[in-house]
Enzyme design. Structure first.
Site, PDB file in Angstrom:
ATOM      1  N   GLY A 109       3.931 114.061  -0.609  1.00 60.85           N
ATOM      2  CA  GLY A 109       5.239 114.571  -0.966  1.00 60.85           C
ATOM      3  C   GLY A 109       6.225 113.479  -1.332  1.00 60.85           C
ATOM      4  O   GLY A 109       7.150 113.713  -2.130  1.00 60.85           O
ATOM      5  N   ASP A 133       1.548 120.256  10.418  1.00 64.51           N
ATOM      6  CA  ASP A 133       1.175 120.269   8.995  1.00 64.51           C
ATOM      7  C   ASP A 133      -0.336 120.113   8.817  1.00 64.51           C
ATOM      8  O   ASP A 133      -0.806 119.308   8.015  1.00 64.51           O
ATOM      9  CB  ASP A 133       1.917 119.155   8.264  1.00 64.51           C
ATOM     10  CG  ASP A 133       1.898 119.359   6.740  1.00 64.51           C
ATOM     11  OD1 ASP A 133       1.682 120.508   6.293  1.00 64.51           O
ATOM     12  OD2 ASP A 133       2.097 118.374   6.003  1.00 64.51           O
ATOM     13  N   CYS A 155       2.452 107.902  -3.279  1.00 67.40           N
ATOM     14  CA  CYS A 155       0.993 107.845  -3.474  1.00 67.40           C
ATOM     15  C   CYS A 155       0.326 106.975  -2.411  1.00 67.40           C
ATOM     16  O   CYS A 155       0.960 106.140  -1.774  1.00 67.40           O
ATOM     17  CB  CYS A 155       0.672 107.293  -4.869  1.00 67.40           C
ATOM     18  SG  CYS A 155       1.295 108.306  -6.231  1.00 67.40           S
ATOM     19  N   LYS A 174      -0.053 103.713   1.939  1.00 62.90           N
ATOM     20  CA  LYS A 174       0.807 104.808   1.477  1.00 62.90           C
ATOM     21  C   LYS A 174       2.174 104.227   1.118  1.00 62.90           C
ATOM     22  O   LYS A 174       2.840 103.599   1.951  1.00 62.90           O
ATOM     23  CB  LYS A 174       0.962 105.872   2.557  1.00 62.90           C
ATOM     24  CG  LYS A 174       1.848 107.044   2.127  1.00 62.90           C
ATOM     25  CD  LYS A 174       2.208 107.952   3.286  1.00 62.90           C
ATOM     26  CE  LYS A 174       1.020 108.778   3.709  1.00 62.90           C
ATOM     27  NZ  LYS A 174       1.407 109.780   4.757  1.00 62.90           N
TER      28      LYS A 174
END
Length: 355
Positions: A166, A281, A169, A184
Site C-alpha cells: 500500500g 490484516d 515496493c 521494503k
C-alpha cells in the site's frame, strides 16, 4: 587436584591416629607384682622384703599415670583426626559447589546465545552494515546505512521488485556474495505510513518465531523509510496461487502445512507474546514462503496490542473480504478476528483445490 594428593588428605587423619596408637602401645608398663629379692641365704631378709612391699604401691600409681597419659594422647589424636577430616571434607564440598555454580553459569550463557540465534538465518554481514542498534525486550534491530541498501538493490531497480504494497515496493537486495534480503521501501511521510513503519519495527524487534517473518534492520533517509527482512525465496502465497504457476507447485500436503504454519504463527501472537498481538490484516499476500515452503506471517503495520482492552481507540482497518463481521459492523476487535480471516481464506483454499 591430583588423585594421590586427595587420597593423602582424606586418609591423613587415619595415619595420625595410627601413629598415636603405636606410640601408646610402645610405652613400657611397670608390673604391679613385685618379685621378692633373695639373698644367697635360704632365709629372706625381712628388711628387704619390707622395702619391696613398700615399693609396690608406688609402681601401681606410676602405671596408672602412664595409662592416663596414653588415654589423653589417644583423645588428642581423635580430636586432631576429626578436625582434619572435617576440614578436608569441607574444602571438597566448597570446591564442588564452586565448580557447580561455574558450570551452571556457563550453561545459562550458552543457552542465552542459542536462544538469541534460534530461528534466525542471519549472515555475518550484519556487523558490516550496522550503524547502531535499537535494543528492545527481546533481541535488537539494526539501523542500516541508506547508501548501502541503495547499492544492494541496484538503486531500487525495477527488475529487483518482488512485490508491491500500500505504501511502496519490496526489492530484492544483494547484501553479500552469498546473502540476499528483501527491502521494503516506504515512500512519502504520511502519518499512516510513519505509524505503520514504527509499529512494524516495534513489534518485530520483540518477536522471534519460525512462522513469523524476521526483521533484520531498518533505515530512515529524509521521508523515505526502509525495512529489511529475511528473503523468502518462494514469495507470497498469493503469488503461488494466482501467479504464472496458478498453484500447480502446491500439493495438498503442502497446502495443509502452510495452513498449519500460519495457525502456529497466530497462536504465538495471541497466546505467547508478553502483550497479545492482533494482526488485523491476514491474507494470502501477507503469508510468505521460504525455499522449503515454510509459511511465515508478514506485514505487521496494522497490528495492535491489547486490542480487546482498547477497542474505542482503534481505527477500523483491514482488507475487505477478510474482516470479521463483528469488527466491521460494531468495531469489536478480538483475537478471533484473525482466526476468522485465516479460516475464511483456507476454506477458499480448500475449495480451489477441489474444483
Amino acid at each position: 587436584m591430583k588423585l594421590p594428593l586427595v587420597v593423602m588428605l582424606c586418609h591423613g587423619p587415619i595415619w595420625i591416629l595410627h601413629l598415636y596408637l603405636i606410640d601408646a602401645r610402645s610405652e613400657p608398663a611397670f608390673s604391679s607384682i613385685s618379685t621378692p629379692v633373695s639373698s644367697p641365704a635360704v632365709t629372706p631378709i625381712p628388711q628387704i622384703s619390707a622395702s619391696m612391699a613398700a615399693f609396690s604401691p608406688g609402681t601401681q600409681v606410676g602405671s596408672k599415670n602412664q595409662q592416663m597419659d596414653s588415654n589423653k594422647k589417644l583423645l588428642i589424636a581423635l580430636v586432631v583426626a576429626s578436625t582434619a577430616l572435617g576440614a578436608v571434607l569441607l574444602s571438597l564440598l566448597c570446591l564442588w559447589v564452586y565448580h557447580r555454580k561455574k558450570s551452571h553459569k556457563s550453561h545459562k550463557k550458552d543457552a542465552a546465545k542459542s536462544d538469541a540465534m534460534k530461528g534466525l538465518s542471519l549472515a555475518p554481514f550484519m556487523g558490516k552494515y550496522n550503524a547502531s542498534k535499537m535494543t528492545c525486550n527481546k533481541g535488537s534491530v539494526s539501523l542500516m546505512d541508506y547508501k548501502l541498501l541503495e547499492t544492494a538493490t541496484s538503486n531500487f531497480r525495477e527488475s529487483n521488485i518482488l512485490g508491491e504494497g500500500g505504501f511502496g515496493c519490496v526489492y530484492k537486495a544483494r547484501m553479500d556474495d552469498n546473502f540476499y534480503a528483501a527491502v521494503k521501501k516506504l515512500d512519502g511521510g504520511s502519518p499512516d505510513a510513519i505509524r505503520e513503519f514504527e509499529t512494524e519495527v516495534e513489534l518485530l524487534s520483540k518477536i522471534q518465531h519460525p512462522n513469523i517473518i524476521t526483521l533484520l534492520g531498518y533505515s530512515i533517509h529524509g521521508e523515505t523509510r526502509l525495512l529489511v527482512y529475511e528473503l523468502m525465496q518462494n514469495g507470497s502465497l498469493e503469488t503461488q496461487l494466482h501467479g504464472p504457476s496458478h498453484g500447480s507447485t502446491l500439493t495438498w500436503h503442502m497446502r495443509m502445512k502452510i495452513a498449519l504454519d500460519a495457525a502456529r504463527g497466530l497462536e504465538y501472537l495471541h497466546e505467547h507474546c508478553n502483550r497479545p498481538v492482533i494482526h488485523r490484516d491476514l491474507k494470502s499476500s501477507n503469508i510468505l514462503l521460504d525455499s522449503s515452503f515454510n509459511a511465515k506471517l508478514s506485514d505487521f503495520g496494522l497490528a495492535v496490542t491489547d486490542g480487546t482492552q482498547n477497542n474505542k481507540n482503534i481505527k477500523l482497518s483491514g482488507t475487505l473480504g477478510y474482516v470479521a463481521p463483528e469488527y466491521l459492523l460494531d468495531g469489536k476487535l478480538t483475537d478471533k478476528s484473525d482466526v476468522y480471516a485465516l479460516e475464511l481464506y483456507f476454506w477458499n483454499f480448500y475449495w480451489e483445490e477441489n474444483q
